[in-house]
Design an enzyme around this catalytic site. Structure first.
Site, PDB file in Angstrom:
ATOM      1  N   HIS A  34       1.161  13.013 -13.906  1.00  0.00           N
ATOM      2  CA  HIS A  34       2.508  12.787 -13.353  1.00  0.00           C
ATOM      3  C   HIS A  34       3.538  13.399 -14.290  1.00  0.00           C
ATOM      4  O   HIS A  34       3.739  12.909 -15.394  1.00  0.00           O
ATOM      5  CB  HIS A  34       2.791  11.285 -13.207  1.00  0.00           C
ATOM      6  CG  HIS A  34       1.995  10.667 -12.113  1.00  0.00           C
ATOM      7  ND1 HIS A  34       0.839   9.978 -12.338  1.00  0.00           N
ATOM      8  CD2 HIS A  34       2.188  10.648 -10.787  1.00  0.00           C
ATOM      9  CE1 HIS A  34       0.345   9.568 -11.185  1.00  0.00           C
ATOM     10  NE2 HIS A  34       1.144   9.961 -10.219  1.00  0.00           N
TER      11      HIS A  34
ATOM     12  N   LYS B 101       2.194  15.472 -22.699  1.00  0.00           N
ATOM     13  CA  LYS B 101       1.433  14.657 -21.751  1.00  0.00           C
ATOM     14  C   LYS B 101       0.022  14.533 -22.320  1.00  0.00           C
ATOM     15  O   LYS B 101      -0.642  15.540 -22.572  1.00  0.00           O
ATOM     16  CB  LYS B 101       1.342  15.342 -20.385  1.00  0.00           C
ATOM     17  CG  LYS B 101       2.612  15.398 -19.578  1.00  0.00           C
ATOM     18  CD  LYS B 101       3.120  14.076 -19.083  1.00  0.00           C
ATOM     19  CE  LYS B 101       2.204  13.317 -18.160  1.00  0.00           C
ATOM     20  NZ  LYS B 101       2.791  12.029 -17.697  1.00  0.00           N
TER      21      LYS B 101
ATOM     22  N   TYR C  52      -3.295   0.634  -0.473  1.00  0.00           N
ATOM     23  CA  TYR C  52      -4.000   1.452  -1.480  1.00  0.00           C
ATOM     24  C   TYR C  52      -4.407   0.529  -2.631  1.00  0.00           C
ATOM     25  O   TYR C  52      -3.544  -0.042  -3.299  1.00  0.00           O
ATOM     26  CB  TYR C  52      -3.003   2.489  -1.960  1.00  0.00           C
ATOM     27  CG  TYR C  52      -3.479   3.560  -2.903  1.00  0.00           C
ATOM     28  CD1 TYR C  52      -4.580   4.347  -2.610  1.00  0.00           C
ATOM     29  CD2 TYR C  52      -2.775   3.831  -4.074  1.00  0.00           C
ATOM     30  CE1 TYR C  52      -4.966   5.369  -3.461  1.00  0.00           C
ATOM     31  CE2 TYR C  52      -3.151   4.855  -4.931  1.00  0.00           C
ATOM     32  CZ  TYR C  52      -4.253   5.611  -4.607  1.00  0.00           C
ATOM     33  OH  TYR C  52      -4.635   6.632  -5.452  1.00  0.00           O
TER      34      TYR C  52
ATOM     35  N   ASP D 272      -3.384  11.972 -17.404  1.00  0.00           N
ATOM     36  CA  ASP D 272      -2.235  11.644 -16.553  1.00  0.00           C
ATOM     37  C   ASP D 272      -1.466  12.913 -16.162  1.00  0.00           C
ATOM     38  O   ASP D 272      -0.914  13.598 -17.017  1.00  0.00           O
ATOM     39  CB  ASP D 272      -1.338  10.684 -17.355  1.00  0.00           C
ATOM     40  CG  ASP D 272      -0.022  10.386 -16.657  1.00  0.00           C
ATOM     41  OD1 ASP D 272       0.066  10.611 -15.433  1.00  0.00           O
ATOM     42  OD2 ASP D 272       0.906   9.922 -17.348  1.00  0.00           O
TER      43      ASP D 272
ATOM     44  N   TYR E  30       3.777  12.961   0.592  1.00  0.00           N
ATOM     45  CA  TYR E  30       4.189  11.835  -0.249  1.00  0.00           C
ATOM     46  C   TYR E  30       4.442  12.256  -1.689  1.00  0.00           C
ATOM     47  O   TYR E  30       5.458  11.908  -2.295  1.00  0.00           O
ATOM     48  CB  TYR E  30       3.091  10.759  -0.211  1.00  0.00           C
ATOM     49  CG  TYR E  30       3.367   9.584  -1.105  1.00  0.00           C
ATOM     50  CD1 TYR E  30       4.186   8.549  -0.678  1.00  0.00           C
ATOM     51  CD2 TYR E  30       2.814   9.499  -2.385  1.00  0.00           C
ATOM     52  CE1 TYR E  30       4.454   7.467  -1.500  1.00  0.00           C
ATOM     53  CE2 TYR E  30       3.081   8.429  -3.207  1.00  0.00           C
ATOM     54  CZ  TYR E  30       3.899   7.412  -2.761  1.00  0.00           C
ATOM     55  OH  TYR E  30       4.169   6.350  -3.591  1.00  0.00           O
ATOM     56  N   HIS E  31       3.522  13.011  -2.247  1.00  0.00           N
ATOM     57  CA  HIS E  31       3.614  13.332  -3.683  1.00  0.00           C
ATOM     58  C   HIS E  31       4.765  14.285  -3.971  1.00  0.00           C
ATOM     59  O   HIS E  31       5.291  14.300  -5.080  1.00  0.00           O
ATOM     60  CB  HIS E  31       2.286  13.923  -4.174  1.00  0.00           C
ATOM     61  CG  HIS E  31       1.119  13.081  -3.758  1.00  0.00           C
ATOM     62  ND1 HIS E  31       0.485  13.255  -2.546  1.00  0.00           N
ATOM     63  CD2 HIS E  31       0.518  12.034  -4.356  1.00  0.00           C
ATOM     64  CE1 HIS E  31      -0.474  12.356  -2.419  1.00  0.00           C
ATOM     65  NE2 HIS E  31      -0.479  11.607  -3.496  1.00  0.00           N
TER      66      HIS E  31
HETATM   67  C1  3CP Z   1      -4.391   3.990  17.830  1.00  0.00           C
HETATM   68  N1  3CP Z   1      -5.252   4.451  18.727  1.00  0.00           N
HETATM   69  C2  3CP Z   1      -4.660   4.422  19.909  1.00  0.00           C
HETATM   70  C3  3CP Z   1      -3.377   3.880  19.701  1.00  0.00           C
HETATM   71  N2  3CP Z   1      -3.237   3.640  18.399  1.00  0.00           N
HETATM   72  N3  3CP Z   1      -5.086   4.761  21.121  1.00  0.00           N
HETATM   73  C4  3CP Z   1      -4.234   4.593  22.144  1.00  0.00           C
HETATM   74  N4  3CP Z   1      -2.977   4.085  22.017  1.00  0.00           N
HETATM   75  C5  3CP Z   1      -2.522   3.722  20.819  1.00  0.00           C
HETATM   76  N5  3CP Z   1      -1.324   3.225  20.704  1.00  0.00           N
HETATM   77  C6  3CP Z   1      -6.621   4.905  18.465  1.00  0.00           C
HETATM   78  C7  3CP Z   1      -6.632   6.181  17.655  1.00  0.00           C
HETATM   79  O1  3CP Z   1      -6.605   7.332  18.472  1.00  0.00           O
HETATM   80  C8  3CP Z   1      -7.930   6.057  16.898  1.00  0.00           C
HETATM   81  O2  3CP Z   1      -9.015   6.458  17.673  1.00  0.00           O
HETATM   82  C9  3CP Z   1      -8.052   4.579  16.665  1.00  0.00           C
HETATM   83  O3  3CP Z   1      -7.254   3.942  17.648  1.00  0.00           O
HETATM   84  C10 3CP Z   1      -7.555   4.183  15.256  1.00  0.00           C
HETATM   85  O4  3CP Z   1      -6.157   4.470  15.151  1.00  0.00           O
HETATM   86  P1  3CP Z   1      -5.525   5.529  14.194  1.00  0.00           P
HETATM   87  O5  3CP Z   1      -4.153   5.766  14.647  1.00  0.00           O
HETATM   88  O6  3CP Z   1      -6.375   6.731  14.011  1.00  0.00           O
HETATM   89  O7  3CP Z   1      -5.457   4.650  12.856  1.00  0.00           O
HETATM   90  P2  3CP Z   1      -6.325   4.686  11.569  1.00  0.00           P
HETATM   91  O8  3CP Z   1      -7.769   4.630  11.856  1.00  0.00           O
HETATM   92  O9  3CP Z   1      -5.770   3.656  10.684  1.00  0.00           O
HETATM   93  O10 3CP Z   1      -6.031   6.125  10.967  1.00  0.00           O
HETATM   94  C11 3CP Z   1      -4.732   6.467  10.555  1.00  0.00           C
HETATM   95  C12 3CP Z   1      -4.698   7.895  10.043  1.00  0.00           C
HETATM   96  C13 3CP Z   1      -5.742   8.044   8.932  1.00  0.00           C
HETATM   97  C14 3CP Z   1      -5.044   8.845  11.159  1.00  0.00           C
HETATM   98  C15 3CP Z   1      -3.295   8.186   9.549  1.00  0.00           C
HETATM   99  O11 3CP Z   1      -5.837   9.384   8.465  1.00  0.00           O
HETATM  100  C16 3CP Z   1      -5.479   7.142   7.763  1.00  0.00           C
HETATM  101  O12 3CP Z   1      -5.872   5.988   7.772  1.00  0.00           O
HETATM  102  N6  3CP Z   1      -4.874   7.617   6.725  1.00  0.00           N
HETATM  103  C17 3CP Z   1      -4.641   6.820   5.536  1.00  0.00           C
HETATM  104  C18 3CP Z   1      -4.518   7.660   4.361  1.00  0.00           C
HETATM  105  C19 3CP Z   1      -4.325   6.822   3.119  1.00  0.00           C
HETATM  106  O13 3CP Z   1      -4.669   5.639   3.058  1.00  0.00           O
HETATM  107  N7  3CP Z   1      -3.812   7.413   2.118  1.00  0.00           N
HETATM  108  C20 3CP Z   1      -3.555   6.710   0.892  1.00  0.00           C
HETATM  109  C21 3CP Z   1      -2.840   7.541   0.018  1.00  0.00           C
HETATM  110  P3  3CP Z   1      -9.785   7.831  17.376  1.00  0.00           P
HETATM  111  O14 3CP Z   1     -10.123   7.797  15.927  1.00  0.00           O
HETATM  112  O15 3CP Z   1     -10.961   7.784  18.267  1.00  0.00           O
HETATM  113  O16 3CP Z   1      -8.810   8.924  17.686  1.00  0.00           O
HETATM  114  S1  3CP Z   1      -2.440   6.650  -1.366  1.00  0.00           S
HETATM  115  C22 3CP Z   1      -1.694   7.747  -2.376  1.00  0.00           C
HETATM  116  C23 3CP Z   1      -0.923   7.042  -3.437  1.00  0.00           C
HETATM  117  C24 3CP Z   1      -0.427   7.912  -4.495  1.00  0.00           C
HETATM  118  C25 3CP Z   1      -1.530   8.681  -5.154  1.00  0.00           C
HETATM  119  O17 3CP Z   1      -1.879   9.721  -4.658  1.00  0.00           O
HETATM  120  O18 3CP Z   1      -2.051   8.268  -6.189  1.00  0.00           O
END
Ligand code: 3CP
Length: 681
Positions: free
Chosen positions: A563, A557, A47, A561, A201-202
């Site tokens: 939090h 606050k 992030y 912000d 998470y939050h």
């Molecule tokens: C992955 N794939 C696989 C395998 N692994 N296929 C077969 N076998 C495996 N082992 C495939 C998946 O189905 C997908 O294809 C592709 O490869 C990519 O993998 P993925 O698992 O979907 O991975 P990714 O693209 O990184 O996505 C992960 C999720 C996504 C799904 C979790 O939502 C994500 O990236 N979320 C991140 C959220 C985030 O960064 N949040 C930050 C919050 P297909 O797509 O075709 O199915 S920060 C908050 C901090 C505090 C605040 O709020 O301020």
């Protein structure tokens, strides 16, 4: 914590229904994919975002060059709340906790030179989800990437904002409509984009233990399924693009069990609703190591905490992971600390062999048993929520807040009485501690730059086209069947700003303001056996006798912000120690604080700030209140305050500063000393 036995045996798992299931098979408890990390390790997704689009773009490129595998954008608070950088309410908060984005031009700069058809981009955005998602789509289009090629995730999880994170703009009902519009639109137009990241998470950051975190996440997910299905969308068409996001704290076994139980319960939920495809039934998740577990004292210990938490996330089978930097309890990560955080994941992926086996804890008597216990505990919470009439009713009744805040208070009381050990904080405290350098953002410079850019944009765009698109957006907000994302895309393409799109919507949906609450009694009950607590209560009582009334504190606050874990915990502690305590609403202005201070005879003013905007906001407030108020009141500041800013705060008139890690008695004792001195002067 889920109850533990001294040891486990085959008897503990014999009855478990899913003990012979495999990774990649329903109910997916053992992982969403058969081969898991052997086929593809989890995505290293840090992030990131600060200052302006150029600085964040450079950080993204560095991340990708150094082993990062996806991007995750942190926006600043002004962007989250739908304010352009030149809005008067946003001035102190622009560019502090993330990148400032005012228009599609900023979004294009943010991804300049990054191939959006190859790199998946996650965007943590909820309140201002419409203009941000629209700007991303238009930026992609204008850089030659078709919508179908865009890959990534938009958080688009507004319900938890009303429960904990507080970056909402509109009230819950219109906000839910916006969420559903986004899912609806993306499921057709951006088939490779995850349309939600339903977040636990939050909740954990705000104080919830793992079972409550998971229960609230699933309860929110159910509300979204209801809202989206009510439009007639088929589960098998959109469900595989609803993704999840959990925190991973130091409760190692429970955290692994939580992630395994999450997949089981999600599979059960969507099966019960009639989903047929495995894609729809298998939960995919992102995890982030706990920010709350990071300590300002001996910050290098945080490297160890984060590594352990990252391992729990991986053993739990996460698809994507963020590891916190060790210095985040002090400030934004430096380049060096960000690199170490990323390397933590690279080392786990490439040096340990952890990726060789899917669900390595599968079959463990203890882990299978804990997973089942965790699932049962979560089911129990879900039954309680159902009995209250669903999650929206539970939210409105105050039940959600009470559960989370109650658990936060219990944890704090156990830290303060030493039952919950934190090395370097309440055990083995070092008095010889070097503080690492922290990253400072020149927010004033970014603010000027953003203002100039906004002015240039407004001078060069086709004003009539912008006005027409914004009028259409306002009209769409009044029509329940219009898709608001479709209309926002047109406005953003015409070069309307994020703030203007938000204003256009606010003509139909008012800005939501929630009240602030804290729980009285619980903290004190948890510490009733504790001599240190009794002694601090006696100090407050003696001061009470001297004043002739209970000392009275107003906790506020400021700025944008949201939090509020810290301020609510301190309010409860002060109250139970014998103070009279009020909390201001979130996002208070100096004038509102002045009115509250005029309305009652307060002795102390506490200011809580975790956004990095403490210097300008405290200065504005104290200037507004004037010298007489500063002389009379005990003024204290708590939150993420780097050491080097403390002298400036003291010069402004702040009497005491409490960075993270102070015990309740340390805060109260110092406060009483300050008040007694002021009183005798
Ligand atoms: C992955 N794939 C696989 C395998 N692994 N296929 C077969 N076998 C495996 N082992 C495939 C998946 O189905 C997908 O294809 C592709 O490869 C990519 O993998 P993925 O698992 O979907 O991975 P990714 O693209 O990184 O996505 C992960 C999720 C996504 C799904 C979790 O939502 C994500 O990236 N979320 C991140 C959220 C985030 O960064 N949040 C930050 C919050 P297909 O797509 O075709 O199915 S920060 C908050 C901090 C505090 C605040 O709020 O301020």
């Amino acid at each position: 914590m889920v109850e533990r036995k001294p040891f486990y045996s085959a008897d503990d798992i014999r009855h478990l229904e899913y003990q012979h299931s495999r990774p990649g098979e329903a109910p997916f408890l053992r992982g969403p994919f058969t081969q898991m990390y052997r086929h593809k390790p989890w995505t290293i997704r840090q992030y990131t975002g600060f200052a302006n689009a150029e600085a964040s773009n450079a950080a993204f490129k560095q991340t990708l060059a150094e082993g990062g595998q996806g991007l995750s954008v942190a926006f600043d608070l002004a962007t989250h709340l739908g304010f352009d950088s030149d809005h008067p309410a946003a001035q102190a908060d622009v560019a502090r906790t993330g990148v400032a984005i005012d228009s599609v031009e900023d979004m294009k700069r943010l991804f300049d030179g990054i191939d959006l058809s190859r790199v998946s981009v996650s965007m943590t955005m909820n309140g201002a989800v419409l203009p941000i998602m629209a700007a991303f789509i238009v930026a992609g289009e204008e850089s030659g990437v078709a919508r179908e090629q865009l890959r990534g995730t938009i958080q688009n999880d507004i319900l938890k904002e009303f429960m904990v994170r507080n970056t909402y703009i509109f009230a819950p009902k219109p906000s839910l409509r916006i969420c559903a519009d986004v899912v609806d639109y993306l499921s057709e137009a951006l088939p490779n984009f995850n349309s939600m990241s339903i977040s636990g998470y939050h909740f954990q950051e705000a104080g919830a233990e793992p079972a409550l975190e998971l229960a609230l996440t699933l309860a929110n997910a159910r509300a979204y399924l209801d809202a989206i299905s009510a439009r007639g969308l088929d589960l098998d068409h959109f469900c595989h693009r609803l993704s999840f996001f959990f925190g991973v704290g130091m409760n190692f076994f429970d955290e692994i069990a939580k992630l395994r139980a999450a997949r089981l319960l999600w599979c059960e939920e969507v099966e019960r609703r009639g989903a047929r495809s495995d894609r729809a039934k298998r939960m995919k998740m992102h995890c982030q190591t706990s920010g709350w577990s990071l300590t300002a004292q001996e910050p290098h210990n945080n490297l160890i905490r984060t590594t352990i938490e990252a391992m729990a996330g991986v053993f739990g089978g996460t698809q994507s992971l963020h590891t916190n930097a060790y210095d985040e309890a002090l400030s934004l990560p430096t380049e060096h600390s960000a690199r170490l955080a990323r390397n933590t994941q690279l080392i786990l992926q490439q040096e340990t062999g952890i990726c060789d086996v899917a669900d390595p804890w599968g079959g463990s008597y203890m882990m299978e048993s804990l997973t089942q216990q965790m699932a049962d505990k979560v089911r129990d919470y879900l039954r309680q929520i159902d009995a209250l009439g669903g999650i929206l009713a539970a939210l409105e009744s105050g039940w959600v807040s009470k559960q989370i805040h109650g658990q936060a208070l219990r944890t704090q009381s156990r830290i303060d009485n030493g039952q919950h050990p934190i090395i370097g904080v309440n055990r083995f405290v070092s008095d010889d501690e070097a503080r690492p350098p922290v990253r400072a953002i020149d927010a004033g410079e970014v603010l000027n730059q953003q203002r100039q850019r906004l002015q240039r944009l407004k001078e060069t765009r086709d004003t009539r086209r912008v006005e027409a698109a914004l009028a259409d957006l306002t009209a769409a907000a009044a029509s329940p069947t219009a898709n608001l994302l479709a209309f926002t895309i047109e406005a953003i393409r015409a070069r309307a700003t994020l703030g203007e799109c938000t204003q256009a919507l606010l003509k139909q949906m008012r800005r939501h303001q929630a009240d602030a609450h804290y729980l009285a009694g619980l903290y004190g009950i948890e510490r009733r056996q504790d001599t240190q607590w009794h002694s601090i209560r006696r100090e407050v009582e003696a001061y009470h006798q001297q004043l002739g009334q209970a000392p009275r504190a107003l906790l506020v606050k400021l700025g944008l912000d949201g939090h509020d874990r810290g301020v609510r915990v301190v309010a409860s502690g002060l109250k139970d120690a014998g103070f009279d305590v009020d909390i201001s609403p979130l996002f208070s202005t100096p004038e509102q604080v002045q009115r509250m201070l005029d309305a009652a005879p307060y002795d102390a003013l506490g200011i809580s700030l975790l956004s990095g905007a403490h210097l300008p906001l405290v200065e504005q407030l104290l200037n507004t209140l004037g010298q007489e108020a500063c002389d009379r009141l005990g003024v204290f500041v708590g939150g993420i305050i780097p050491d080097q800013d403390i002298p400036a705060l003291t010069t402004m008139g702040v009497d005491a500063v409490f960075p993270p890690g102070n015990s309740m008695e340390a805060i109260i004792s110092e406060l009483i000393a300050v008040l007694a001195e002021k009183h005798s002067a």
